[in-house]
Every structure is written in structure tokens, then in C-alpha cells.
Design a protein around this motif. Structure first.
Motif, PDB file in Angstrom:
ATOM      1  N   THR A 404       0.840  -1.395  -0.075  1.00  0.00           N
ATOM      2  CA  THR A 404      -0.081   0.198  -0.062  1.00  0.00           C
ATOM      3  C   THR A 404       0.831   1.461  -0.025  1.00  0.00           C
ATOM      4  OG1 THR A 404      -0.233  -0.296   2.402  1.00  0.00           O
ATOM      5  CG2 THR A 404      -2.081  -1.009   0.968  1.00  0.00           C
ATOM      6  N   GLN A 405       2.254   1.263   0.345  1.00  0.00           N
ATOM      7  CA  GLN A 405       2.915   2.366   0.302  1.00  0.00           C
ATOM      8  C   GLN A 405       3.814   2.480  -1.061  1.00  0.00           C
ATOM      9  OE1 GLN A 405       3.207   4.800   2.840  1.00  0.00           O
ATOM     10  NE2 GLN A 405       1.381   3.687   3.621  1.00  0.00           N
ATOM     11  N   THR A 406       3.750   1.411  -1.857  1.00  0.00           N
ATOM     12  CA  THR A 406       4.552   1.445  -3.125  1.00  0.00           C
ATOM     13  C   THR A 406       3.710   1.537  -4.290  1.00  0.00           C
ATOM     14  OG1 THR A 406       5.817  -0.339  -2.036  1.00  0.00           O
ATOM     15  CG2 THR A 406       6.026  -0.183  -4.474  1.00  0.00           C
ATOM     16  N   HIS A 407       4.145   2.769  -5.018  1.00  0.00           N
ATOM     17  CA  HIS A 407       3.428   3.072  -6.273  1.00  0.00           C
ATOM     18  C   HIS A 407       3.571   1.712  -7.204  1.00  0.00           C
ATOM     19  CE1 HIS A 407       1.958   4.837 -10.280  1.00  0.00           C
ATOM     20  NE2 HIS A 407       1.410   5.916  -9.335  1.00  0.00           N
ATOM     21  N   TRP A 408       2.462   1.466  -8.049  1.00  0.00           N
ATOM     22  CA  TRP A 408       2.573   0.271  -8.880  1.00  0.00           C
ATOM     23  C   TRP A 408       3.624   0.427  -9.869  1.00  0.00           C
ATOM     24  CZ3 TRP A 408       2.291   1.490 -13.708  1.00  0.00           C
ATOM     25  CH2 TRP A 408       1.183   2.680 -14.303  1.00  0.00           C
ATOM     26  N   ALA A 409       3.868   1.444 -10.331  1.00  0.00           N
ATOM     27  CA  ALA A 409       5.159   1.724 -11.324  1.00  0.00           C
ATOM     28  C   ALA A 409       6.271   0.900 -10.867  1.00  0.00           C
ATOM     29  CB  ALA A 409       5.484   3.094 -11.515  1.00  0.00           C
ATOM     30  N   LEU A 595      -5.905   2.887  -2.425  1.00  0.00           N
ATOM     31  CA  LEU A 595      -5.072   4.048  -2.583  1.00  0.00           C
ATOM     32  C   LEU A 595      -4.794   5.145  -1.632  1.00  0.00           C
ATOM     33  CD1 LEU A 595      -6.398   4.928  -6.352  1.00  0.00           C
ATOM     34  CD2 LEU A 595      -4.522   3.820  -5.563  1.00  0.00           C
ATOM     35  N   VAL A 596      -3.469   5.308  -1.482  1.00  0.00           N
ATOM     36  CA  VAL A 596      -3.117   6.475  -0.491  1.00  0.00           C
ATOM     37  C   VAL A 596      -2.604   7.721  -1.054  1.00  0.00           C
ATOM     38  CG1 VAL A 596      -1.405   6.754   1.158  1.00  0.00           C
ATOM     39  CG2 VAL A 596      -1.890   4.599   1.178  1.00  0.00           C
ATOM     40  N   LYS A 597      -3.424   8.595  -0.628  1.00  0.00           N
ATOM     41  CA  LYS A 597      -3.373   9.863  -1.242  1.00  0.00           C
ATOM     42  C   LYS A 597      -2.114  10.530  -1.253  1.00  0.00           C
ATOM     43  CE  LYS A 597      -5.835  14.340  -1.224  1.00  0.00           C
ATOM     44  NZ  LYS A 597      -5.119  14.393  -2.483  1.00  0.00           N
ATOM     45  N   ASP A 598      -1.697  11.331  -2.490  1.00  0.00           N
ATOM     46  CA  ASP A 598      -0.426  11.628  -2.657  1.00  0.00           C
ATOM     47  C   ASP A 598       0.827  10.877  -2.729  1.00  0.00           C
ATOM     48  OD1 ASP A 598      -1.595  14.357  -3.169  1.00  0.00           O
ATOM     49  OD2 ASP A 598      -1.160  14.757  -1.087  1.00  0.00           O
ATOM     50  N   LEU A 599       0.341   9.538  -2.528  1.00  0.00           N
ATOM     51  CA  LEU A 599       1.725   8.205  -2.914  1.00  0.00           C
ATOM     52  C   LEU A 599       1.140   7.343  -4.049  1.00  0.00           C
ATOM     53  CD1 LEU A 599       4.013   7.241  -1.429  1.00  0.00           C
ATOM     54  CD2 LEU A 599       2.604   5.995   0.025  1.00  0.00           C
ATOM     55  N   THR A 600       0.237   6.579  -3.794  1.00  0.00           N
ATOM     56  CA  THR A 600       0.046   5.481  -4.591  1.00  0.00           C
ATOM     57  C   THR A 600      -1.238   5.875  -5.501  1.00  0.00           C
ATOM     58  OG1 THR A 600      -1.484   4.619  -3.222  1.00  0.00           O
ATOM     59  CG2 THR A 600       0.723   3.461  -3.304  1.00  0.00           C
ATOM     60  N   ASP A 601      -1.716   6.945  -5.455  1.00  0.00           N
ATOM     61  CA  ASP A 601      -2.848   7.497  -6.271  1.00  0.00           C
ATOM     62  C   ASP A 601      -2.382   8.506  -7.326  1.00  0.00           C
ATOM     63  OD1 ASP A 601      -2.531   9.789  -4.752  1.00  0.00           O
ATOM     64  OD2 ASP A 601      -4.662  10.255  -4.681  1.00  0.00           O
ATOM     65  N   LEU A 602      -1.120   8.560  -7.222  1.00  0.00           N
ATOM     66  CA  LEU A 602      -0.444   9.701  -8.308  1.00  0.00           C
ATOM     67  C   LEU A 602      -0.709   9.191  -9.718  1.00  0.00           C
ATOM     68  CD1 LEU A 602       2.786  10.909  -6.543  1.00  0.00           C
ATOM     69  CD2 LEU A 602       0.652  12.013  -6.619  1.00  0.00           C
ATOM     70  N   SER A 603      -0.911  10.109 -10.340  1.00  0.00           N
ATOM     71  CA  SER A 603      -0.792   9.489 -11.925  1.00  0.00           C
ATOM     72  C   SER A 603       0.423   9.529 -12.339  1.00  0.00           C
ATOM     73  CB  SER A 603      -1.714  10.472 -12.985  1.00  0.00           C
ATOM     74  OG  SER A 603      -0.920  11.877 -12.698  1.00  0.00           O
ATOM     75  N   LEU A 604       0.895   8.801 -13.582  1.00  0.00           N
ATOM     76  CA  LEU A 604       2.121   8.862 -13.987  1.00  0.00           C
ATOM     77  C   LEU A 604       2.845  10.466 -14.004  1.00  0.00           C
ATOM     78  CD1 LEU A 604       2.035   5.824 -16.507  1.00  0.00           C
ATOM     79  CD2 LEU A 604       3.096   5.831 -14.073  1.00  0.00           C
ATOM     80  N   GLN A 605       2.162  11.246 -14.447  1.00  0.00           N
ATOM     81  CA  GLN A 605       2.688  12.283 -14.809  1.00  0.00           C
ATOM     82  C   GLN A 605       3.023  12.902 -13.551  1.00  0.00           C
ATOM     83  OE1 GLN A 605       3.685  13.804 -17.290  1.00  0.00           O
ATOM     84  NE2 GLN A 605       2.744  12.535 -19.014  1.00  0.00           N
ATOM     85  N   SER A 606       2.283  12.907 -12.429  1.00  0.00           N
ATOM     86  CA  SER A 606       2.774  13.629 -11.229  1.00  0.00           C
ATOM     87  C   SER A 606       3.693  12.891 -10.391  1.00  0.00           C
ATOM     88  CB  SER A 606       1.398  13.446 -10.190  1.00  0.00           C
ATOM     89  OG  SER A 606       0.132  13.809 -10.886  1.00  0.00           O
ATOM     90  N   LEU A 607       3.842  11.617 -10.609  1.00  0.00           N
ATOM     91  CA  LEU A 607       4.718  10.410 -10.116  1.00  0.00           C
ATOM     92  C   LEU A 607       6.111  11.075 -10.881  1.00  0.00           C
ATOM     93  CD1 LEU A 607       5.452   8.110  -8.364  1.00  0.00           C
ATOM     94  CD2 LEU A 607       5.098   6.757 -10.442  1.00  0.00           C
ATOM     95  N   ARG A 608       5.938  11.227 -11.999  1.00  0.00           N
ATOM     96  CA  ARG A 608       7.185  11.899 -12.767  1.00  0.00           C
ATOM     97  C   ARG A 608       7.892  13.071 -12.121  1.00  0.00           C
ATOM     98  NH1 ARG A 608       9.145  14.727 -17.137  1.00  0.00           N
ATOM     99  NH2 ARG A 608      10.844  13.539 -18.274  1.00  0.00           N
ATOM    100  N   SER A 609       7.037  14.049 -12.034  1.00  0.00           N
ATOM    101  CA  SER A 609       7.534  15.214 -11.191  1.00  0.00           C
ATOM    102  C   SER A 609       8.324  14.753  -9.953  1.00  0.00           C
ATOM    103  CB  SER A 609       6.494  16.249 -11.040  1.00  0.00           C
ATOM    104  OG  SER A 609       5.504  16.193 -12.087  1.00  0.00           O
ATOM    105  N   GLU A 610       7.201  14.043  -9.054  1.00  0.00           N
ATOM    106  CA  GLU A 610       7.772  13.705  -7.777  1.00  0.00           C
ATOM    107  C   GLU A 610       9.227  13.074  -7.880  1.00  0.00           C
ATOM    108  OE1 GLU A 610       5.879  12.866  -3.847  1.00  0.00           O
ATOM    109  OE2 GLU A 610       5.886  14.371  -5.284  1.00  0.00           O
TER     110      GLU A 610
END
Ligand SMILES: *[C@@H]1O[C@H](CO)[C@@H](O)[C@H](O)[C@H]1NC(C)=O
Ligand SMILES: *[C@@H]1O[C@H](CO)[C@@H](O)[C@H](O)[C@H]1NC(C)=O
Ligand SMILES: *[C@@H]1O[C@H](CO)[C@@H](O)[C@H](O)[C@H]1NC(C)=O
Ligand SMILES: *[C@@H]1O[C@H](CO)[C@@H](O)[C@H](O)[C@H]1NC(C)=O
Ligand SMILES: *[C@@H]1O[C@H](CO)[C@@H](O)[C@H](O)[C@H]1NC(C)=O
Length: 911
Positions: A404-409, A595-610
Motif C-alpha cells: 500500500t506504500q509502493t506505487h504500482w510503477a 489508494l493512499v493519497k499523494d502516494l499510490t494514487d498519483l498519476s504517472l505524470q505527477s509521479l514523474r515530477s515527484e
């Protein structure tokens, strides 16, 4: 005595302190090890706290055996042994287990003729289930001062006692020739070394492709990355010295796996790794038939077999002297099951209600929509609030936190197959890396023997625990025809609702499943993914959620969970989707609970900036995200999914409302296609299939409407035999051009055999020496005949569906309760095979052929009786003699043997 305590202690510690690859700890650890060896040397640690077992040898020699009475006949009678070997799949050993003739007699090596004089001297042994299960059952059920049966005390464990180390023992047995680390990591065994090893052993070290070494086999350049840092992969046990007898070790400990070597080398390497380095399972789960499961936690900080841990001695000392059969493992296990301790070890999945626990008793099993969604965050809270988590719960809790703490990517690949072993190419994909033990699938018959045991045990395990799973993909397709797998398949597929997958993880992830000893000797590791909350294809690394893996071959069952997700509906379900989307499309009514907000619910685009903010453009993470973004852009263009225009949130909500469920490889199902599941038999044990299994199959394959002759995958289904025959064998057996004088000529085309030609077919099989095929045919005759009647009843339009369900229930609860297994237990198969080969060496007569022909005649009688509707197998008396049920006349017999009454049975779904 001294050397052993020294050695086993050293090994135990080495396991725990194994240096990590590339870490500096390695040196330090080895320093500690040397000190430990020295310490052990001076402190004379006794292995057995009690008295020397050597004194008890008389007692051991005379009394303890697995069986009370005369030597069993088939042992010395080739005909009887051959008949048992090929044509009898019941679970019984041909000899009795005795300590002197088994444990104390080396099965391999130069010392084969010379017995060890006491258990103290044993250097290696085969993990015969009679020995292992007797000892463990005895310890579990008896009064045991160490309290191994007590609720929380973990039991000692070594993979050595639960897996096949027969070939590996040959390396331990070597006294003159020594192997070192190079042996396990050089791509090819050096010819000189192999010669001297085999000369000393007086037998071959291995069989598969052994012939290559008789030809000119060039050296292959070894893997530099390994040899520059060999100690990261392997440790030589210098302290074991040349003069000391080595116990349970070839003097070399493999600590990490590396493929890019030939099959035989990798097989030894992987066994070495299993012995020394692979983590212990968390528990043993022992099945009592298919009705109960008993679970025992396993010690995590050492690896000790029953001799090293003293369990064997403890058991023998505590066994009453006046009672015989100490090594009758079935009786000992029965004692355990009826002992007071058993109840506290029986697994009871609290989360299942009583209706669910009895699911497998019903004709039809109704699923719930809530089975297809799982709230891991709520589960984490629940577990964290619970005091005293057991090892399975702890491991599961950790896993849920991780996923739950790891983005699927970034979900790591969980399962590793053998894919880089030299000369093994694509075949390797079907083996788990850790349990590879040779090229089993090269021999179709022997692979089928293992696969049969694999699926039977998974089904028994699932049923015993009320865990819902059903057959899927090619496995389901195989079921359609004759109730078992296609002979060319190398694995199985089953599916589970996500809720049951999670329950299985909570109770059994990393357990070693042990078959009921009265039914077989299967041992399997259940391993479940580390990213269980990812329900879309994600980064593509984890299509499979869980595997049930055979310890002796690495063959496995692929288990996938079905769940609501945000995946795009598959093309096959576009029509269904479009018909229903309007009912629900307006608002988002359901959200993925994981989904955990601002962690695993990030879209790929937001994840990229992160990730660029934290790690920069060139980090591994940002490259990974970039390639996933590209892939998702491609998908948006190419996908033909009816739901591709919706956002992820909308799709989750729509899939939920439309009751559309998918696996991570995006096979989609509607709730109505699956539920209610149909209770049936597969490989002669209880199994479930989707309600609309024809539709499920048609979404994936071209399924003919006819139950008839069919050619597929270099095999042909012959309905008259209810069996798939390999095309090359088929051609020979038909003998159309009379090319073999020994065989009869079969005139009819193979797609419409006449009844008398079926008899010829069986005889030709026998005469042409196709005894493996004949054996598979004969041993599965009950199962395939059962399935035929099931088809008659499932697809019978003449009766109402209630009446059909009733008849099917009667069939299942009478004949269905005792269908012979199509294949023998693998352990029995291989022990009988070794014995038979030894006997046949000195035999001049052709006992085997006579028995094969006799079997062919029996098969012919079966076919005739089936045709004439007088087959005794279809008659049963479920409630005593007065209550005869005769299925010969039930249902609507489908066309067989040129009697085309009704044939397009698979035009639509059953019932
Ligand atoms: C061997 O190990 C050292 C130190 O751990 C490392 O720097 C080196 O790259 C390794 N060599 C190879 C070929 O992997
Ligand atoms: C060997 O076994 C067969 C089949 O069980 C039996 O018919 C035969 O009499 C036995 N032969 C001997 C020498 O016992
Ligand atoms: C291992 O033994 C072989 C001889 O069998 C020898 O040639 C080789 O150098 C040894 N390798 C190591 C790493 O000691
Ligand atoms: C199963 O166990 C393995 C090994 O401990 C772990 O990596 C994985 O996350 C676990 N999976 C679940 C769902 O508990
Ligand atoms: C099961 O069938 C076998 C024959 O295939 C028979 O010998 C055995 O007695 C049967 N067992 C039960 C419990 O009916």
C-alpha cells in the motif's frame, strides 16, 4: 561425533550470517565462523544429550519397521512389481522402511555395500516420507518434553527432510574426488572431474543429456561476474578437512543462485542453495485428506535435519519398546490426528462464515460481490490492533504495508523462473528458480506424474480450508474434454476472488504444504506476491499473484486473483459494457479503497515530477516512469476497449457497478459468468468451474461445438478413448500401411473408430511398447468415464435443470467420491522405477509386454461395456444394496463409436 556437532553448528550459523553480495560483512562473518568452529572443536558439544544410540542398535535392527509381517511380494517378483509400477496408482510402498536397510545403508556412493553402524555415522540419507512423517507425527502427538507440539514453539526444519536430494547425496558421498565452488558455477562440468566422480560412485552422476559428455563437449567460458567474486555465491568449508567424514554437505555451501550454466550444473547448484541458503518456510501445513489442515510454525534461525536436531533420537527413545511399527508413518499420522493436540493445530479461517466453510459440499457455490474487492488499509488497522500476531500474520501485515506504500510503477517482480540456463531455452519458463531439480518436462510422462500430484494437492488444500478457487484458461479447457489437463501443458491456472487470495496470504503465505501421507508424498511451497493490492497490469512484472510450487521440480500452479480495478475492460466484454454503462456512468460511486493519497494514487505524470524532484532525470525511477508513460500513450491509441475514454476513477466505479472483474493480465469476467460455481472433479479430486465455462473458454479459444475428434497442438483427441494421443504415436499405432507386421491394421479414419478398432488400438499400443501411454490411458479410465457421464448430464436438455443438478449431485456423491488417480505419487513412481530397473537388468523374459497386453484387453472390455450401457463402474449403491443407482441409463449419451445421437453438446453453457 565431534566432527558432526562441529559441522552442523557451523552450517546452522552460516545460514543466518550469510554474507550479502558485495558487502563487507562477509569477511567479518567468516571470521566469526572460524571462531565458532574452533569453539566447537574445544567444547565437545554433544549432539545427543541422552545416551549413545549405538547401544540401541539391536532394538532398532529387530523391531522398528514400517510394516509388520512377511516381506511384501512385489519386491522380488518382476511381473507383480511391473504391474504395480504402471497400472496401480494407489498409495502403497513395495517394501517396508527399516532403519538398517534404509537409513543405515548408503543409497549412493562407493560405500553402498557397507552399512553405517549407528545413526551417529550417517552422512546422508534420502528423505523417505515414512521416516520423516513418522518422526514428525510422533513428536507432534506424543508427550514431548521439548514441547514441539505446543502452540508457539517452532519446530526444527531442514529442506533436506522435505525435498529430493538423491542426486545431491552423490556429491556428499564422494570420498576421493572432491568438488569445490567451481563445480557449481562453471557452465560445464570438466570431463576429467566427471569421469573421476563417476568412477568413484560407480554410477552416473546425472542422466539428462549425460550423453553430451561422451561426445566432444567444449568448455564454455565461465561467467566473469561470478568468478571474480566467487565468495558471494559460494563458501568452501575448509574446516571440514579431507580426513573428516562430511555430514549432509559436500563441503561446499552455495549461497546465491546464478544461471548461465548447463542444466545439470544448475540442478546441483539450486539443490545446494536449497540446502544451505534458502529461508525456511514459515510453517508446515499438513493435510488430512481434503478435509482438514494442521499448521505448525517452523524455526527461522537454523536449518537442522531430524538427525542434526535430535528429533529422530528423541522420537525413537520415546517410542514404546513393546509396540511395533514405529516407522509406519500413516499409522503415526493417524495417531496425531486423533491426539488432543490436533485440534489446536487445525486451521480455522475465522473470516469465513459457516456457509463458506462448507462451500465445497454444495452442488453450486454462490459467490458474493464483496468477494471481489479488498480493503487492505482496513486490514492493516485490524491486524495492528490485534495482540500477539503469529508469524504468518506478521509477514502478511508487513507485506500489506509495503504494497500500500509502493506505487504500482515500482512494484518489484516477485516470481523468478529459470530462464537463462544453457541449452534449456524456453522450456525453463515453467520452473521456479529455487526448486529446479533437472529437466523434468523433457519426459512428458514423468512431468504429468508431477503435475497430477501438484493440482490434486492444491485442490485438496483449497477445499480443506474453504478457500474458493476455480479452474481457468488452458486448465479449464483441458477439463472440458476428459477432466484432466492437456498432456502438452506444463503448468496449471486457477483463479480466486481477491478476498480469498488475501485470506490465503494471511494464513498460508510461505507455508510448506504436506500431503496426507495416506494419499501421497507431495510437498509444495505456497508463495504469494508482494504487490497484492495492485490490480491492474501496472509495470507488467507481476501478472501472477501466487504460486503453488513443487519442491522437487519447480513446476507450479499459477494463481491469479480477480478483483474490481481501474483497468480498461477487455474487447470481449465491450458489448456487455456498452449495454450497461448508461445505468451508472454519471457519478463516481466507488473508489479503490487501497489508494493512499499523494502516494499510490498519483498519476504517472505527477509521479514523474515527484521522482525527478527527488532523484533527478537520470535515476532508475524516472526512467521507469518515462517508459511507463510511453507505454500508456501507446495503449490509448491502440486499445479497442469500450472504456478507454473514461478516467481511472470512473473506470473503477463503473467496473464495480457493472460487476466486471479482472486479473492483472486483464482477463475480464462478469459476475454472472462465474457465479454460481459448479462443483465437479478435476484430476479425480474436488474442483470448481465457472457457471458459464463454455462462454469463458470461447472468450479465449475457438471451442468446437462438438464433443468429437479434434487435432490440436500435435495431439489428437480421440473421443472413443476419451484421451489425447500424440500425433506421431497415433500414426504408428494406426499402422495404416501395415508397416509393422506385429501390429494390426486399423482401417477406419482416426476420426471415426469403430468399436472393434478401439480394441485393436489398445492392443497395438501394448505391442508397440507404448506402455507409458497405455498406463496414462488405463489409470485415467475412471476419471474420463466419470467426466463423460457428467457431460451427458450437464448438457442434457431433456430434463429440467433442477433434475440435472440433482443427478449430478448424486453422481458426485457416489462414484465421484472414489475416482482413482490418473497418475501415481511421484515419490512412489521414482522409487519403484529404480527398483524395477535393477530387477530388469537380470531378466531375460518379457514380463512387461505380457502385462501390457493383459491391460489392453481389460481396456477393451471397458469400452465394450460402456458402449453397451452395462458398465459396472456406472453402477453404485450409495445407501446399501437395495438402493442401486445405475448411471448407464442416465442422461443423454453423446455420440461415441459411430452412434451420432446428439453431438453439439458444447454449443451453449451447461444446465
Ligand atoms: C566484485 O565485487 C567487488 C566488490 O564487492 C565489486 O567492486 C566488483 O565490481 C565485483 N566484480 C564483478 C565482476 O561483479
Ligand atoms: C508374480 O506375480 C504374479 C502377478 O501377481 C503372479 O501371478 C505370479 O504367480 C508371481 N510369481 C511368483 C514366482 O510368485
Ligand atoms: C576446483 O577444482 C578444480 C579441479 O577439480 C580445480 O581445477 C580448480 O582450480 C578448483 N577451483 C577453485 C576455485 O579452487
Ligand atoms: C509473501 O511472503 C513473501 C516472502 O516473505 C513476501 O515477500 C510477500 O510480500 C508476501 N505476500 C503477502 C501477500 O503476504
Ligand atoms: C475405491 O475404489 C477402489 C477400486 O478402484 C476400491 O478398491 C476401494 O475399496 C474403493 N474405496 C472406497 C472407500 O469405496
Amino acid at each position: 561425533m565431534l566432527s558432526r556437532s562441529l559441522f552442523s553448528l557451523g552450517r546452522t550459523l552460516r545460514m543466518n550470517l550469510r554474507p550479502r553480495r558485495g558487502s563487507k560483512k562477509g569477511l567479518l562473518v567468516r571470521g566469526i565462523l572460524v571462531s565458532v568452529f574452533l569453539l566447537a572443536l574445544y567444547s565437545h558439544l554433544p549432539l545427543y544429550g541422552v545416551k549413545d544410540l549405538g547401544n540401541q542398535l539391536d532394538w532398532l535392527l529387530s523391531d522398528l519397521s514400517s510394516h509388520d509381517g512377511e516381506p511384501l511380494e512385489p519386491l522380488h517378483n518382476i511381473s507383480a512389481l511391473y504391474h504395480k509400477f504402471r497400472y496401480d496408482t494407489t498409495m502403497s510402498f513395495v517394501d517396508e522402511y527399516r532403519l538398517p536397510s534404509h537409513l543405515l545403508t548408503p543409497q549412493v556412493g562407493a560405500g553402498r555395500e557397507q552399512k553405517w553402524e549407528s545413526i551417529d555415522e550417517v552422512q546422508f540419507y534420502d528423505a523417505d516420507p515414512r521416516l520423516i512423517m513418522s518422526v514428525y507425527s510422533g513428536i507432534w502427538s506424543g508427550k514431548n518434553p521439548e514441547g514441539y507440539g505446543d502452540a508457539d514453539k517452532p519446530i526444527p526444519f531442514s529442506w533436506y527432510d522435505w525435498a529430493d536430494f538423491h542426486n545431491f547425496n552423490k556429491l556428499i558421498a564422494l570420498q576421493e574426488t572432491r568438488v569445490n565452488c567451481s563445480f557449481f558455477f562453471e557452465p560445464v562440468i570438466s570431463k576429467d572431474l566427471l569421469n573421476s566422480v563417476e568412477q568413484e560412485l560407480d554410477e552416473r552422476l546425472f542422466d539428462y543429456k549425460r550423453g553430451d559428455y561422451d561426445d566432444e563437449i567444449g568448455p564454455i567460458a565461465p561467467d566473469k561476474a561470478v568468478f571474480e567474486n566467487l565468495t558471494n555465491y559460494c563458501i568452501e568449508d575448509a574446516s571440514a578437512g579431507d580426513s573428516l567424514p562430511r555430514k549432509f554437505s559436500p563441503g561446499v555451501a552455495v549461497t546465491a543462485l546464478r544461471e548461465s550454466v548447463r542444466t545439470e550444473v544448475y540442478a546441483f547448484q539450486a539443490r545446494g542453495h536449497l540446502l544451505n541458503a534458502l529461508a525456511n518456510p514459515l510453517s508446515l501445513t499438513v493435510l488430512s485428506s481434503d478435509s482438514d489442515a494442521y499448521r505448525f510454525f517452523v524455526t527461522q534461525d537454523s536449518k537442522q535435519n531430524i538427525i542434526e536436531s535430535g528429533l529422530l533420537e528423541k522420537y525413537l527413545n520415546s517410542y514404546p519398546r513393546d509396540k511395533k511399527n514405529a516407522l509406519d508413518h500413516i499409522a503415526r499420522f493417524t495417531d496425531f490426528v486423533s491426539s488432543p493436540l490436533a485440534e489446536s493445530k487445525r486451521v480455522d479461517i475465522e473470516e469465513l462464515d459457516s456457509d463458506e466453510k462448507n462451500a465445497y459440499e454444495k452442488d453450486l457455490i454462490h459467490l458474493k460481490e464483496s468477494d471481489f474487492e479488498f480493503d487492505a488499509l482496513a486490514k492493516i488497522e485490524e491486524l495492528e490492533a490485534k495482540p500477539n500476531l503469529n508469524p504468518h500474520e506478521l509477514n502478511y501485515l508487513q507485506s500489506l504495508k509495503f504494497t500500500t506504500q509502493t506505487h504500482w510503477a515500482f512494484a518489484p517482480k516477485h516470481f523468478r523462473e529459470v530462464d537463462d540456463v544453457k541449452g534449456f531455452a524456453s522450456l525453463g519458463r515453467h520452473h521456479d528458480r529455487r526448486f529446479f531439480n533437472g529437466a523434468v518436462i523433457q519426459n512428458v510422462h514423468e512431468a504429468q506424474i508431477r503435475l497430477n500430484s501438484l493440482i490434486r494437492n492444491f485442490q485438496k488444500f483449497a477445499k480443506a480450508n474453504g478457500l474458493i478457487s476455480w479452474l481457468a484458461h488452458g486448465t479449464l479447457y483441458g477439463y472440458l474434454y476428459n477432466g484432466q489437463m492437456f498432456p502438452w501443458d506444463n503448468d496449471f491456472d486457477v483463479q480466486m476472488p481477491i478476498r480469498h487470495l488475501n485470506l490465503m496470504a494471511q494464513y498460508f503465505n510461505q507455508t510448506l504444504v504436506v500431503e496426507d501421507p495416506a494419499e501421497g508424498n507431495g510437498r509444495f511451497l505456497l508463495d504469494i506476491t508482494s504487490s497484492i493490492t495492485v490490480r491492474i497490469n501496472g509495470n507488467g512484472n507481476n501478472n501472477i499473484d501466487a504460486r503453488f510450487i513443487d519442491l522437487d521440480s519447480g513446476l507450479y500452479i499459477d494463481i491469479t486473483g480477480l478483483s474490481v480495478s481501474s483497468a480498461m475492460v477487455s474487447k470481449k466484454l465491450n458489448v456487455y459494457f456498452s449495454e450497461h454503462e448508461d445505468e451508472f456512468r454519471s457519478e463516481i460511486r466507488h473508489r479503490d479503497p487501497n489508494l493512499v493519497k499523494d502516494l499510490t494514487d498519483l498519476s504517472l505524470q505527477s509521479l514523474r515530477s515527484e521522482v525527478i524532484n527527488t532523484g533527478g532525470e537520470s535515476s532508475w525511477e524516472s526512467q521507469q516512469v518515462d517508459s511507463l508513460i510511453k507505454a500508456s500513450q501507446r495503449t490509448l491509441v491502440t486499445s479497442e476497449s469500450a472504456s478507454k475514454a473514461y478516467s481511472e476513477e470512473q473506470r473503477y466505479s463503473l467496473n464495480h457497478d457493472l460487476k466486471l472483474y479482472n486479473c492483472r493480465n486483464t482477463h475480464f469476467y462478469t459476475f454472472e459468468m462465474l457465479s454460481p460455481l459448479i462443483n465437479t472433479k478435476f484430476h479425480s479430486v474436488t474442483a470448481l468451474v465457472p457457471r458459464r465455462y463454455i462462454q469463458v473458454l470461447r472468450n479465449e479459444y475457438m471451442v468446437p461445438r462438438k464433443y468429437g475428434f479434434m487435432a490440436y497442438h500435435r495431439n489428437a483427441f480421440i473421443p472413443e478413448l476419451r484421451f489425447w494421443v500424440n500425433s506421431a504415436i497415433l500414426k504408428g499405432v494406426m499402422n495404416k500401411r501395415a508397416s509393422s507386421l506385429e501390429l494390426e491394421v486399423i482401417d477406419s479414419p482416426v476420426n471415426s473408430l469403430k468399436l472393434d478398432e478401439v480394441g485393436k488400438f489398445y492392443r497395438n499400443l501394448a505391442r508397440s511398447g507404448q506402455s507409458e501411454v497405455l498406463s496414462a490411458l488405463y489409470n485415467s479410465r475412471e476419471l474420463s468415464t466419470y467426466r463423460l457421464k457428467e457431460i451427458d448430464l450437464q448438457f442434457n436438455d431433456e430434463l429440467g435443470s433442477d433434475e440435472n443438478v440433482k443427478l449430478l449431485g448424486a453422481l458426485r456423491n457416489s462414484i465421484g467420491t472414489n475416482i482413482s488417480s490418473s497418475f501415481k505419487d511421484p515419490y512412489l513412481h521414482f522409487t519403484e522405477k529404480r527398483r524395477l530397473e535393477a530387477l530388469l537388468k537380470d531378466s531375460e523374459k518379457n514380463e512387461a509386454k505380457i502385462i501390457d497386453e493383459h491391460i489392453a484387453n481389460e481396456m477393451n472390455l471397458w469400452a465394450e461395456a460402456l458402449h453397451d450401457q452395462v458398465l459396472p463402474y456406472y453402477r453404485c449403491s450409495p445407501h446399501g444394496q437395495d438402493d442401486q443407482l445405475d448411471f448407464n441409463h442416465q442422461g443423454a449419451p453423446i455420440s461415441i463409436n459411430g452412434n451420432p445421437k446428439r453431438n453439439n453438446v458444447f454449443a451453449k453453457d451447461p444446465l
